[in-house]
Design a protein around this motif. Sequence first.
Motif, short mmCIF file in Angstrom:
data_model
loop_
_atom_site.label_atom_id
_atom_site.label_comp_id
_atom_site.label_asym_id
_atom_site.label_seq_id
_atom_site.Cartn_x
_atom_site.Cartn_y
_atom_site.Cartn_z
N VAL A 211 0.46 -1.36 -0.27
CA VAL A 211 0.25 0.22 -0.28
C VAL A 211 0.96 1.50 0.12
N GLY A 212 0.86 2.46 -0.91
CA GLY A 212 1.13 3.58 -1.01
C GLY A 212 0.53 5.10 -1.48
N PHE A 213 1.22 6.01 -1.64
CA PHE A 213 0.53 7.04 -1.56
C PHE A 213 -0.14 7.52 -0.37
N GLY A 214 0.58 8.74 0.26
CA GLY A 214 0.71 9.36 1.34
C GLY A 214 0.81 9.11 2.69
N ILE A 215 2.10 8.16 2.66
CA ILE A 215 2.59 7.40 3.53
C ILE A 215 3.58 8.76 4.35
N LYS A 216 3.67 9.63 5.32
CA LYS A 216 5.16 10.16 5.11
C LYS A 216 6.33 10.17 7.08
N THR A 217 4.77 9.56 7.53
CA THR A 217 5.96 9.12 9.05
C THR A 217 6.13 7.54 9.33
N PRO A 218 6.65 7.46 10.37
CA PRO A 218 7.48 6.51 10.73
C PRO A 218 5.65 5.40 11.11
N GLU A 219 5.31 6.33 11.97
CA GLU A 219 3.68 6.31 12.75
C GLU A 219 2.69 5.50 11.21
N GLN A 220 2.65 6.34 10.85
CA GLN A 220 2.14 6.24 9.59
C GLN A 220 2.36 5.07 9.18
N ALA A 221 3.34 4.73 8.36
CA ALA A 221 3.67 3.04 7.57
C ALA A 221 4.00 2.32 8.96
N ALA A 222 3.46 2.23 10.35
CA ALA A 222 3.56 0.99 10.62
C ALA A 222 2.14 0.95 10.85
N ASP A 223 1.07 1.75 10.76
CA ASP A 223 -0.40 1.36 10.73
C ASP A 223 -0.66 0.85 9.24
N ILE A 224 -0.01 1.12 8.64
CA ILE A 224 -0.29 0.16 7.51
C ILE A 224 0.52 -0.73 7.21
N ALA A 225 1.87 -0.96 7.89
CA ALA A 225 2.51 -2.01 7.57
C ALA A 225 1.63 -3.38 8.76
N ARG A 226 1.05 -2.75 9.59
CA ARG A 226 -0.35 -3.80 10.23
C ARG A 226 -1.09 -4.47 9.70
N ALA A 227 -1.71 -3.45 7.85
CA ALA A 227 -2.81 -3.32 7.23
C ALA A 227 -2.64 -4.03 5.88
N ALA A 228 -1.21 -4.52 5.88
CA ALA A 228 -1.01 -4.81 4.31
C ALA A 228 0.01 -5.92 4.21
N ASP A 229 0.64 -6.23 3.47
CA ASP A 229 1.81 -7.39 3.16
C ASP A 229 2.92 -6.52 3.07
N GLY A 230 2.93 -5.06 2.46
CA GLY A 230 4.25 -4.18 2.22
C GLY A 230 3.15 -2.61 2.68
N ALA A 231 4.46 -1.87 3.20
CA ALA A 231 4.10 -0.39 3.34
C ALA A 231 5.12 0.52 1.87
N VAL A 232 4.61 1.39 1.09
CA VAL A 232 5.24 2.27 -0.27
C VAL A 232 5.42 3.34 0.77
N VAL A 233 6.83 4.43 0.43
CA VAL A 233 7.24 5.14 0.77
C VAL A 233 7.62 6.00 -0.12
N GLY A 234 7.41 6.77 -0.81
CA GLY A 234 8.11 7.35 -1.89
C GLY A 234 8.41 8.84 -1.63
N SER A 235 6.95 10.22 -1.79
CA SER A 235 7.46 11.67 -1.73
C SER A 235 7.74 12.24 -1.02
N ALA A 236 7.86 11.74 0.48
CA ALA A 236 8.50 11.29 2.35
C ALA A 236 10.15 11.69 1.66
N ILE A 237 10.57 10.27 0.63
CA ILE A 237 11.48 10.14 0.81
C ILE A 237 12.80 11.62 -0.26
N VAL A 238 11.36 11.37 -1.25
CA VAL A 238 11.91 12.55 -2.28
C VAL A 238 11.91 13.70 -1.44
N ASP A 239 10.83 14.25 -1.20
CA ASP A 239 10.63 15.36 -0.39
C ASP A 239 11.89 15.81 1.02
N ALA A 240 12.64 14.87 0.94
CA ALA A 240 13.76 14.71 2.08
C ALA A 240 15.20 14.31 1.60
#
Length: 279
Positions: A211-240
Amino acid sequence: MTTRLEKRFAKLKAEGRAAFVTFITAGDPDAETSFGVLKGLPSAGADVIELGMPFTDPMADGPAIQASSQRALRSGATMLKTLDLVHRFREGDNETPIVLMGYYNPIYHMGVETFLTRACEAGVDGLIVVDLPPEEDDELCVPALKAGLNFIRLATPTTDDKRLPAVLANTSGFVYYVSITGITGSASPEARNVAESVARIKRHTSLPVAVGFGIKTPEQAADIARAADGAVVGSAIVDAIAREIDTDGAVKSGAAERVLTFVRSLADGVHHARAAAAE
């Protein structure tokens, strides 16, 4: 033959944890910084890497990823240089899956057969091409599958049960669920809604769902990881990465290391999510 992607998701499933999937744009902000980040992603916790193919008109992406494409193109990024990044990465890592993500135009410009040959030689594992619907599978998807590459399809909140079978027909590796409607980086997903959507998709396929789009923080990533097989982070890393460019347009010293420190914090959120839930 089992692909790197299939091996990685099987390994993670056996370990009882979700995949942390990272996205960066090839050549952003320049070739060497981009390679420094790419090379360091696995040790920073990335399980799967999506590498963006720079393109002048990334219509499904938000301002952050659009800007990353422009920076890469200004620094001289090309499709050949993108494939060379993968080749250089493979010299030191033959296990981490790399998925090229982007649009069909640069592939079409190179020629499908030439692109697939060079992608396989470089060590690419899969493709996500956001502007080729299932109706156009003969164009690239079917040839890619025959070449041994996974072809990952996007499913969205508007992909209903009637449409899902067509979307999933030639999908392999994993399903990328776009958790919000709109462009990348534009909002944050609700974990409860994501869990319901992932469950619905899994009624149609045995493939892992990331699952991806809109994950910006470790807390959001953790929430998605509990609900899916994977968490995708793009924009937040590109912003960094963007924050590592000074007012004169030069890349700051130590940029890659600071970006990877941020990536590590996101990875910790993903990898500790299910362990914490089980306690």
